[in-house]
Design a protein around this motif. Structure first.
Motif, PDB file in Angstrom:
ATOM      1  N   VAL A  75      -6.972 -28.746  10.434  1.00 65.43           N
ATOM      2  CA  VAL A  75      -8.355 -29.204  10.560  1.00 65.43           C
ATOM      3  C   VAL A  75      -9.234 -28.392   9.612  1.00 65.43           C
ATOM      4  CG1 VAL A  75      -7.958 -29.897  12.948  1.00 65.43           C
ATOM      5  CG2 VAL A  75      -8.956 -27.640  12.477  1.00 65.43           C
ATOM      6  N   HIS A 132     -10.554 -33.031  12.971  1.00 64.56           N
ATOM      7  CA  HIS A 132     -11.813 -32.368  13.308  1.00 64.56           C
ATOM      8  C   HIS A 132     -12.335 -31.679  12.056  1.00 64.56           C
ATOM      9  CE1 HIS A 132     -10.992 -32.971  17.606  1.00 64.56           C
ATOM     10  NE2 HIS A 132      -9.748 -32.651  17.296  1.00 64.56           N
ATOM     11  N   TRP A 164     -18.381 -26.840  23.928  1.00 66.68           N
ATOM     12  CA  TRP A 164     -17.365 -27.841  23.565  1.00 66.68           C
ATOM     13  C   TRP A 164     -16.763 -28.471  24.811  1.00 66.68           C
ATOM     14  CZ3 TRP A 164     -12.271 -27.405  25.119  1.00 66.68           C
ATOM     15  CH2 TRP A 164     -11.458 -28.469  24.723  1.00 66.68           C
ATOM     16  N   THR A 193     -14.997 -24.705  18.645  1.00 65.83           N
ATOM     17  CA  THR A 193     -14.521 -23.460  19.256  1.00 65.83           C
ATOM     18  C   THR A 193     -14.058 -22.438  18.217  1.00 65.83           C
ATOM     19  OG1 THR A 193     -12.257 -24.275  19.489  1.00 65.83           O
ATOM     20  CG2 THR A 193     -13.786 -24.719  21.315  1.00 65.83           C
ATOM     21  N   SER A 194     -14.212 -22.758  16.954  1.00 66.43           N
ATOM     22  CA  SER A 194     -13.766 -21.863  15.883  1.00 66.43           C
ATOM     23  C   SER A 194     -14.957 -21.402  15.054  1.00 66.43           C
ATOM     24  CB  SER A 194     -12.753 -22.578  14.980  1.00 66.43           C
ATOM     25  OG  SER A 194     -12.457 -21.797  13.835  1.00 66.43           O
ATOM     26  N   ASN A 226     -17.322 -35.161  17.905  1.00 64.41           N
ATOM     27  CA  ASN A 226     -16.479 -33.982  17.660  1.00 64.41           C
ATOM     28  C   ASN A 226     -15.040 -34.342  17.325  1.00 64.41           C
ATOM     29  OD1 ASN A 226     -18.537 -32.178  17.987  1.00 64.41           O
ATOM     30  ND2 ASN A 226     -17.950 -31.509  20.038  1.00 64.41           N
ATOM     31  N   THR A 227     -14.807 -35.551  16.874  1.00 64.61           N
ATOM     32  CA  THR A 227     -13.463 -35.956  16.470  1.00 64.61           C
ATOM     33  C   THR A 227     -13.577 -37.057  15.421  1.00 64.61           C
ATOM     34  OG1 THR A 227     -11.291 -36.628  17.319  1.00 64.61           O
ATOM     35  CG2 THR A 227     -13.207 -37.720  18.274  1.00 64.61           C
ATOM     36  N   ASP A 232      -4.538 -33.117  14.030  1.00 62.94           N
ATOM     37  CA  ASP A 232      -4.834 -31.752  14.465  1.00 62.94           C
ATOM     38  C   ASP A 232      -3.803 -30.745  13.975  1.00 62.94           C
ATOM     39  OD1 ASP A 232      -6.997 -32.834  15.691  1.00 62.94           O
ATOM     40  OD2 ASP A 232      -6.453 -32.263  17.724  1.00 62.94           O
ATOM     41  N   HIS A 249     -13.996 -26.738  13.904  1.00 64.17           N
ATOM     42  CA  HIS A 249     -13.940 -27.116  15.316  1.00 64.17           C
ATOM     43  C   HIS A 249     -15.019 -26.326  16.042  1.00 64.17           C
ATOM     44  CE1 HIS A 249     -12.368 -27.619  19.453  1.00 64.17           C
ATOM     45  NE2 HIS A 249     -11.920 -28.763  18.972  1.00 64.17           N
ATOM     46  N   LEU A 251      -6.076 -25.128  14.598  1.00 64.50           N
ATOM     47  CA  LEU A 251      -6.915 -25.023  15.781  1.00 64.50           C
ATOM     48  C   LEU A 251      -6.573 -23.731  16.531  1.00 64.50           C
ATOM     49  CD1 LEU A 251      -6.773 -28.684  17.109  1.00 64.50           C
ATOM     50  CD2 LEU A 251      -8.832 -27.480  16.365  1.00 64.50           C
TER      51      LEU A 251
END
Length: 258
Positions: A189, A233, A126, A194-195, A24-25, A186, A192, A203
């Motif tokens: 990005v 991300h 996440w 969470t998006s 995740n990165t 960041d 993600h 973000l």
């Protein structure tokens, strides 16, 4: 939890520039003959994957001239201290980020803020993944260094730091003018967990030290002459960086009203 490198994790985006996807990165490797520059180093759980990615592009860790840090969150400095202490690789960043990397303080989203938003789509999975990857582990960089000079750095790829505060106070993007590439960390990005947005974006607000400054830094990014964006991300984005920054601003204003 250590993670191996996925088979398709390393993508060559330009001559001797590689984007690497970890847990995740992302991080970036820039080669110049037998030496290289490493931009960011993933989560603590990505340490083995970072070493494997260097090997995959033909570099020994001792061939790395420096680690450049976009910012000192755990998912970007996870292998920095290992590379420094084991292989003698200097770790460089904006002067404002140096005390953060030493962990004189920790400027990172709190567990409380995450739990308060755990009901939102993607946040809880996440968070579990981040914990398993070392997101809350104490991983200071013992001897972080500020950039020695202004302008292009004397490193493979001649990266140019672009101070883009907001996500953290000392956040930096890195311009690779010869390749038309901007490594945005960041500050900008393309996805993600969470998006729900896909494509260039900021973000979610909980991750930023100052959302207002993060928005202002999009103006700086918009002024960089580059046609490839390598984010911290999300996938590689091809197209004018100025358009990507403008799209991110539009999304941010639509979500929060400016």
């Amino acid at each position: 939890m250590p993670r191996a490198l996925h088979d398709d994790a390393v993508v060559r985006v330009a001559n001797d520039v590689y984007a690497v996807t970890g847990s995740n990165t992302n991080w970036v490797i820039v080669k110049d003959g037998d030496s290289g520059t490493l931009i960011d180093t993933g989560y603590p759980g990505d340490q083995e994957a970072v070493l494997a990615s260097l090997e995959k592009v033909g570099l020994n860790p001792r061939d790395v001239s420096a680690v450049l840090v976009t910012h000192a969150h755990n998912d970007h400095i996870g292998a920095a201290e290992q590379l420094s202490t084991t292989y003698g690789v200097p770790v460089l960043m904006h002067e404002t980020e140096v005390p953060h990397a030493r962990r004189d303080f920790l400027d990172q989203v709190s567990v409380g803020k995450i739990l308060a938003r755990a009901w939102r789509p993607g946040v809880l999975p996440w968070a579990v993944h981040a914990l398993r990857s070392g997101g809350t582990r104490h991983v200071p960089v013992a001897k972080p260094e500020a950039f020695p000079t202004a302008g292009p750095l004397d490193l493979p790829g001649s990266p140019v730091p672009v101070h883009t505060p907001g996500h953290t106070r000392g956040h930096c993007a890195y311009h690779l003018p010869a390749h038309g590439i901007l490594v945005t960390g960041d500050a900008l990005v393309t996805a993600h967990p969470t998006s729900r947005i896909q494509g260039p974006q900021l973000l979610p607000t909980m991750f930023h030290t100052s959302r207002a400054e993060a928005l202002e830094s999009l103006d700086l990014i918009e002024g960089v002459d580059a046609d490839v964006l390598l984010p911290g991300h999300g996938p590689v984005h091809r197209g004018p960086v100025r358009a990507a920054a403008a799209a991110a601003r539009e999304h941010a204003v639509a979500r929060h009203g400016g």
